[in-house]
Write a protein that holds these residues in place. Structure first.
Motif, PDB file in Angstrom:
ATOM      1  N   LYS A   1       0.884  -1.105  -0.361  1.00 50.85           N
ATOM      2  CA  LYS A   1      -0.005   0.354   0.658  1.00 50.85           C
ATOM      3  C   LYS A   1       0.736   1.182  -0.181  1.00 50.85           C
ATOM      4  O   LYS A   1       1.590   1.503   0.807  1.00 50.85           O
ATOM      5  N   TYR A   2       0.217   2.388  -0.420  1.00 50.00           N
ATOM      6  CA  TYR A   2       0.699   3.410  -0.537  1.00 50.00           C
ATOM      7  C   TYR A   2       0.310   4.243   0.984  1.00 50.00           C
ATOM      8  O   TYR A   2      -1.031   3.966   0.041  1.00 50.00           O
ATOM      9  N   TRP A   3       0.793   5.047   0.909  1.00 43.59           N
ATOM     10  CA  TRP A   3      -0.220   5.704   2.785  1.00 43.59           C
ATOM     11  C   TRP A   3       1.376   6.563   3.813  1.00 43.59           C
ATOM     12  O   TRP A   3       2.263   6.413   3.976  1.00 43.59           O
ATOM     13  N   GLY A   4       0.862   7.800   2.827  1.00 48.64           N
ATOM     14  CA  GLY A   4       1.660   8.987   3.408  1.00 48.64           C
ATOM     15  C   GLY A   4       2.562   9.433   1.973  1.00 48.64           C
ATOM     16  O   GLY A   4       2.876   8.365   0.731  1.00 48.64           O
TER      17      GLY A   4
ATOM     18  N   GLN B   1       2.735  15.510  -4.983  1.00 46.34           N
ATOM     19  CA  GLN B   1       2.105  13.439  -5.194  1.00 46.34           C
ATOM     20  C   GLN B   1       3.255  13.030  -5.166  1.00 46.34           C
ATOM     21  O   GLN B   1       3.165  11.826  -6.129  1.00 46.34           O
ATOM     22  N   ILE B   2       4.502  13.104  -4.612  1.00 49.99           N
ATOM     23  CA  ILE B   2       5.553  12.430  -5.060  1.00 49.99           C
ATOM     24  C   ILE B   2       5.307  11.015  -3.244  1.00 49.99           C
ATOM     25  O   ILE B   2       4.767  12.030  -1.567  1.00 49.99           O
ATOM     26  N   PRO B   3       4.977   9.684  -3.614  1.00 49.12           N
ATOM     27  CA  PRO B   3       4.496   8.805  -2.741  1.00 49.12           C
ATOM     28  C   PRO B   3       5.345   9.551  -1.623  1.00 49.12           C
ATOM     29  O   PRO B   3       6.860   8.598  -2.071  1.00 49.12           O
ATOM     30  N   ALA B   4       5.575   8.508  -0.197  1.00 52.77           N
ATOM     31  CA  ALA B   4       6.253   8.499   0.611  1.00 52.77           C
ATOM     32  C   ALA B   4       7.211   6.710   0.805  1.00 52.77           C
ATOM     33  O   ALA B   4       8.545   6.502   1.174  1.00 52.77           O
ATOM     34  N   ASN B   5       6.017   5.463   0.008  1.00 45.80           N
ATOM     35  CA  ASN B   5       6.322   4.219  -0.407  1.00 45.80           C
ATOM     36  C   ASN B   5       6.311   4.197  -1.278  1.00 45.80           C
ATOM     37  O   ASN B   5       5.574   4.521  -1.767  1.00 45.80           O
ATOM     38  N   PRO B   6       6.818   3.583  -2.208  1.00 50.59           N
ATOM     39  CA  PRO B   6       6.878   2.410  -3.319  1.00 50.59           C
ATOM     40  C   PRO B   6       5.521   1.505  -3.163  1.00 50.59           C
ATOM     41  O   PRO B   6       5.227   1.501  -1.499  1.00 50.59           O
TER      42      PRO B   6
ATOM     43  N   ASN C   1      10.038   4.545  -6.725  1.00 50.85           N
ATOM     44  CA  ASN C   1      11.430   4.252  -6.326  1.00 50.85           C
ATOM     45  C   ASN C   1      11.416   2.846  -5.971  1.00 50.85           C
ATOM     46  O   ASN C   1      11.219   3.006  -4.974  1.00 50.85           O
ATOM     47  N   HIS C   2      11.765   1.893  -6.126  1.00 51.80           N
ATOM     48  CA  HIS C   2      12.364   0.776  -5.765  1.00 51.80           C
ATOM     49  C   HIS C   2      13.443   0.784  -5.780  1.00 51.80           C
ATOM     50  O   HIS C   2      13.619   0.061  -7.603  1.00 51.80           O
ATOM     51  N   ALA C   3      14.666   0.236  -5.489  1.00 55.26           N
ATOM     52  CA  ALA C   3      15.975  -0.649  -5.614  1.00 55.26           C
ATOM     53  C   ALA C   3      15.912  -1.493  -6.555  1.00 55.26           C
ATOM     54  O   ALA C   3      16.788  -1.723  -7.471  1.00 55.26           O
ATOM     55  N   GLU C   4      14.983  -2.495  -6.424  1.00 56.71           N
ATOM     56  CA  GLU C   4      14.886  -3.715  -7.132  1.00 56.71           C
ATOM     57  C   GLU C   4      14.156  -3.868  -8.293  1.00 56.71           C
ATOM     58  O   GLU C   4      14.066  -5.134  -8.706  1.00 56.71           O
ATOM     59  N   ILE C   5      13.560  -2.576  -8.849  1.00 61.50           N
ATOM     60  CA  ILE C   5      12.702  -3.117  -9.826  1.00 61.50           C
ATOM     61  C   ILE C   5      12.972  -1.668 -11.404  1.00 61.50           C
ATOM     62  O   ILE C   5      13.011  -0.868 -10.548  1.00 61.50           O
TER      63      ILE C   5
END
Ligand code: PMV
Length: 358
Positions: free
Chosen positions: A32-35, A40-45, A180-184
């Motif tokens: 989930k995206y929450w934050g 509108q930049i997500p706090a987490n992927p 952004n995610h290091a492995e994707i």
């Protein structure tokens, strides 16, 4: 890799009039995206299944106008003027104007409808903003025909994100990563990217949405995301989302449904735990949400059928399961779960391919 600057359109021609029509589906997040941060930049992927049946269909009529000082549009919902949706669209236009400087040159008629029942508690902002963004990209393509398909879809997702964060995951299918995610490879905070290494176990994966509470959302997503600022567990939660996305990547590739269930259910409960532990705090689940969760756990224990639940920011329950167990799961829903749904209502959906031009 496309950057924010690449989405600022500078050269384009003019047209007198045009009409476009796009449908875009809803999506359901697994991680989930929450934050969120500024713009509108997500706090987490996050990662989601794109749905197939729950969608918004939007027709856009475009006419050249002489005055270019303000945005001009009419908004119809199910064929009738809908004034209360207009501020949201106005705000959307303001946010995307920098990237689509041609918007004030046209008058728009936006005619929109959803395939799912109005006020079903299913958020229409993801499908709605995605369908509108696709139409705007069709206009951009009409006045700047040289843009590539990759640019077209990435910018559509970029614009949809500015309308409603998770809408950027409703442009493509079947599985989309945003953030952004290091492995994707190619993952970005600016737009959603398709995740294509999917094991056949997840082909046509089913999502039956149990409508537990169709009322107005108790917490708007804007307020909800804000609750993650100064939240005591925010940093740990954002780190956990990165870890869970790494795990989910491996799960989707290898087809491990047992591990899939663990991450998906834990993510749903974590999302709600974040709301329960913020200030102010909220409980968005209803007693029937918990009844359904317990019934699903019991059914899974007894039958070993790999069925699980997820939740969005509300009381409704999404039941996820492989296509080859649909008959048994639908029977279980009929026998044991419909009584917990408002007016016995539920919607059968499944993984889909994203926005389509009609
Ligand atoms: O796109 P928004 O701002 O409505 O936020 C959606 C947030 C959740 O649905 C709760 C989670 C998600 O990733 O879709």
């Amino acid at each position: 890799m496309l950057t924010e600057k690449d989405f600022i359109t500078t050269s384009y021609k003019s047209i007198d009039a045009a009409s476009f029509e796009w449908s875009a589906p809803s999506n359901i997040a697994l991680v989930k995206y929450w934050g969120k941060k500024e713009n509108q930049i997500p706090a987490n992927p996050s990662i989601s299944f794109t749905l197939n049946n729950c969608k918004t269909i939007t027709k856009l009529d475009v006419i050249k106008k002489s005055e270019t000082n303000s945005f001009s549009f009419d908004l119809l919902f199910e064929g009738k003027p809908k004034e209360d949706f207009k501020p949201k669209i106005q705000k959307f236009f303001e946010r995307i104007e920098k990237y689509c400087p041609f918007l004030k040159e046209y008058h728009f008629k936006i005619d929109t409808q959803n395939t799912f029942p109005h006020s079903s508690g299913i958020a229409s902002s993801a499908s709605g903003m995605a369908a509108l963004a696709m139409n705007i990209m069709s206009l951009e393509k009409a006045i700047n025909p040289t843009i590539s398909d990759e640019y077209f879809y990435s910018k559509a997702s970029f614009l949809a994100r500015l309308g409603s964060g998770s809408a950027c995951r409703s442009i493509k299918g079947e599985v989309v990563v945003w953030g952004n995610h290091a492995e994707i490879n190619g993952s970005s905070d600016l737009f959603g990217v398709e995740f294509s290494e999917i094991h056949p176990n997840f082909k046509n994966y089913q999502d039956t949405i149990l409508l537990v509470d169709k009322g107005e959302k108790q917490v708007s997503s804007t307020v909800g995301h804000d609750l993650m600022h100064n939240h005591p567990y925010a940093e740990r939660r954002f780190a956990q989302a990165h870890e869970n996305l790494s795990k989910m990547k491996a799960i989707l590739t290898s087809g491990n449904t047992a591990e899939f269930i663990k991450i998906v259910e834990s993510e749903a409960l974590t999302l709600h735990a974040m709301m329960m532990t913020s200030m102010p705090y909220f409980i968005l689940m209803k007693p029937n949400t918990l009844e359904i969760i317990n019934k699903i756990w019991k059914f899974r224990n007894e039958t070993q059928i790999p069925v699980c639940f997820t939740l969005d920011a509300g009381a409704n329950v999404h039941i996820l399961y492989p296509e080859n167990v649909s008959v048994k799961v639908l029977q279980f829903i009929q026998d044991e779960l419909v009584d917990y749904c408002q007016n016995g209502q539920y919607i059968c959906d499944q993984i889909g391919n994203g926005a389509k031009s009609n």
